[in-house]
Write a protein that holds these residues in place. Structure first.
Motif, mmCIF file in Angstrom:
data_model
loop_
_atom_site.group_PDB
_atom_site.id
_atom_site.type_symbol
_atom_site.label_atom_id
_atom_site.label_comp_id
_atom_site.label_asym_id
_atom_site.label_seq_id
_atom_site.Cartn_x
_atom_site.Cartn_y
_atom_site.Cartn_z
ATOM 1 N N TYR A 269 1.170 -2.557 -11.826
ATOM 2 C CA TYR A 269 2.438 -1.991 -11.360
ATOM 3 C C TYR A 269 3.630 -2.447 -12.206
ATOM 4 O O TYR A 269 4.771 -2.105 -11.894
ATOM 5 N N ASP A 278 3.840 3.712 -12.462
ATOM 6 C CA ASP A 278 4.431 4.600 -11.455
ATOM 7 C C ASP A 278 3.468 5.688 -10.995
ATOM 8 O O ASP A 278 3.850 6.590 -10.261
ATOM 9 N N LYS A 354 8.739 -8.240 -1.793
ATOM 10 C CA LYS A 354 8.420 -7.058 -0.987
ATOM 11 C C LYS A 354 8.904 -5.785 -1.672
ATOM 12 O O LYS A 354 8.208 -4.760 -1.680
ATOM 13 N N LYS A 355 10.082 -5.848 -2.243
ATOM 14 C CA LYS A 355 10.674 -4.685 -2.913
ATOM 15 C C LYS A 355 9.903 -4.319 -4.172
ATOM 16 O O LYS A 355 9.670 -3.141 -4.467
ATOM 17 N N PRO A 358 4.791 -3.023 -3.759
ATOM 18 C CA PRO A 358 4.460 -2.178 -2.606
ATOM 19 C C PRO A 358 3.068 -2.428 -2.056
ATOM 20 O O PRO A 358 2.768 -2.064 -0.926
ATOM 21 N N PHE A 359 2.238 -3.072 -2.870
ATOM 22 C CA PHE A 359 0.860 -3.371 -2.486
ATOM 23 C C PHE A 359 0.740 -4.681 -1.711
ATOM 24 O O PHE A 359 -0.333 -5.033 -1.227
ATOM 25 N N GLU A 361 1.576 -6.088 1.235
ATOM 26 C CA GLU A 361 1.061 -6.184 2.597
ATOM 27 C C GLU A 361 -0.430 -5.866 2.655
ATOM 28 O O GLU A 361 -1.196 -6.526 3.367
ATOM 29 N N THR A 362 -0.855 -4.855 1.877
ATOM 30 C CA THR A 362 -2.272 -4.481 1.838
ATOM 31 C C THR A 362 -3.109 -5.629 1.274
ATOM 32 O O THR A 362 -4.196 -5.941 1.779
#
Length: 436
Positions: A269, A278, A354-355, A358-359, A361-362
């Protein structure tokens, strides 16, 4: 006058001693993964802080394991800090080959380390390696290619889904391959992935009497699936591709899907490292028949061999490289998407991370869900998801990995490969006394 001369000499010796101490050099053995390359890049900050020099020995994964294991077992004292994993740490800790790391200081904040990860590296209540990054596995996929083909990746794909997608997206004439998977032989290379595949097909390494199960229907079905999908929809020369090679292929835009370590997400990423930053989506590790052990549980960690003569300095380095401050240093200098994942609660609570990730939490959910104590649907006498936590597994896993690679390259059939592996593992287990 004699007192003055003596005092001058003593001051000189003291200054000389301080110079020697400041020039202390640690030899660090580590793997050539991207996160460790960043660690080396940022290590001048550690020298600025402590005056300690660092001698880096950076090796390919299979070579690192071989050299570190030999040095540890023989008490060679070649390395002061070693990069080891969730497999070696509890075994070597029990053998008293590693220094305990329970004395890294109050500022280290042990409670901030994610509990399942800390548990992987703890024996009888003592921490024997500090996690540098931790991971499970999940599915990377190209959102743009899926959209163009009218395909939708479910949150929880099955291996039936994966084969269907790989078939639709395989365009070798365009250097686009349906799927990339580890093919390089090694217990921590191809067998890290194949082990989870076998688990999900309902298989296991050993039954409750430690008898190898490599010729079982579950192993045959899983390895046949693996060989077929890579031969038909994978890149050429797959037996040469380990984690790093596949990461390079995916980040260059050559793979429609890749099932591998969650730790690579920060690099995939990162637009500075990846052409598909992206365009990449992610989903859970696929399942076949059962969910048990479909995604692995792992930590790359830093430890101090008891053979090191520089234990105090080595612990200073480990405390620095696995601290909250180091995570912040990486985030602020390399971008928060590249922060070492999977080790600290504070990383996943950080708004900047966190910003950027995006992955995140997974990945955290996958790490927390991985259960090394229940890796298979059937009962087993061992712990470990993509490995078996016994000293003999390093040799066993590599031997089986070579047999699986032989089937993938066409040097043998799947049946021949598994029978050869079964015979070899049975012999090892009898010699080691597991099978009476």
């Amino acid at each position: 006058m004699r007192k003055t001369i003596a005092a001058t000499l003593m001051a000189g010796f003291t200054s000389f001693g301080a110079t020697i101490a400041a020039a202390e050099t640690l030899t660090i053995a580590t793997v050539n993964n991207a996160d460790m390359v960043v660690m080396q890049k940022l290590s001048p900050k550690f020298k600025e802080k402590t005056g300690i020099d660092l001698n880096w020995v950076i090796l390919e994964e299979n070579v690192l394991r071989q050299r570190v294991t030999t040095d540890i077992a023989t008490k060679g004292g070649q390395f002061d800090v070693v990069t080891i994993g969730a497999y070696e740490t509890p075994i070597w800790g029990k053998q008293n080959w590693l220094a305990s790391l329970d004395d890294l200081g109050d500022s280290y904040d042990y409670k901030d380390v994610i509990e399942p990860v800390r548990n992987m590296l703890t024996v009888n209540g003592k921490l024997y390696a500090a996690p540098f990054y931790a991971e499970s596995s999940f599915t990377y996929f190209r959102k743009d290619l899926f959209a163009q083909a009218g395909l939708t990746m479910p949150e929880q794909p099955t291996y039936t889904d994966i084969k269907k997608f790989a078939t639709a997206l395989h365009k070798p004439a365009d250097n686009q391959y349906g799927i990339c998977l580890r093919g390089k032989p090694g217990w921590g290379e191809n067998m890290a992935y194949v082990g989870t595949l076998v688990n999900s097909f309902g298989g296991r390494w050993f039954d409750m009497d430690w008898k190898p199960q490599l010729t079982s229907p579950e192993w045959k079905e899983a390895v046949t699936f693996y060989v077929d999908i890579l031969k038909n929809y994978g890149p050429p020369g797959a037996t040469s591709n380990g984690h790093n090679e596949n990461r390079a292929l995916f980040s260059s835009g050559n793979c429609a899907m890749w099932i591998d370590a969650t730790a690579a997400a920060g690099h995939i990423y990162n637009p500075a490292e990846s052409k598909v930053a992206d365009k990449t989506g992610f989903a859970k590790a696929p399942v076949a028949k059962v969910e048990n052990g479909a995604g692995w549980g792992w930590a790359w960690a830093l430890a101090v061999p008891n053979s090191s003569k520089k234990s105090d300095a080595a612990k200073k380095f480990i405390a620095w490289a696995t601290s909250k401050d180091y995570v912040t240093l990486v985030g602020e200098t390399q971008g928060w998407v590249s922060a070492p994942p999977g080790t600290r609660k504070s990383t996943y609570a950080n708004p900047e991370y966190k910003k950027a990730a995006p992955f995140g939490e997974t990945v955290l959910k996958a790490i927390l869900a991985a259960d090394p104590t229940h890796p298979t649907a059937q009962p087993v006498p061992y712990a470990g998801i993509q490995f078996v936590a016994i000293p003999e597994f390093q040799g066993i896993g590599t031997q089986v990995g070579q047999s699986v690679a032989a089937a993938l390259s066409g040097q043998s059939t799947v049946d021949q490969a598994l029978q050869s592996a079964q015979t070899a593992v049975e012999r090892t287990m009898k010699q080691a006394g597991y099978i009476k």
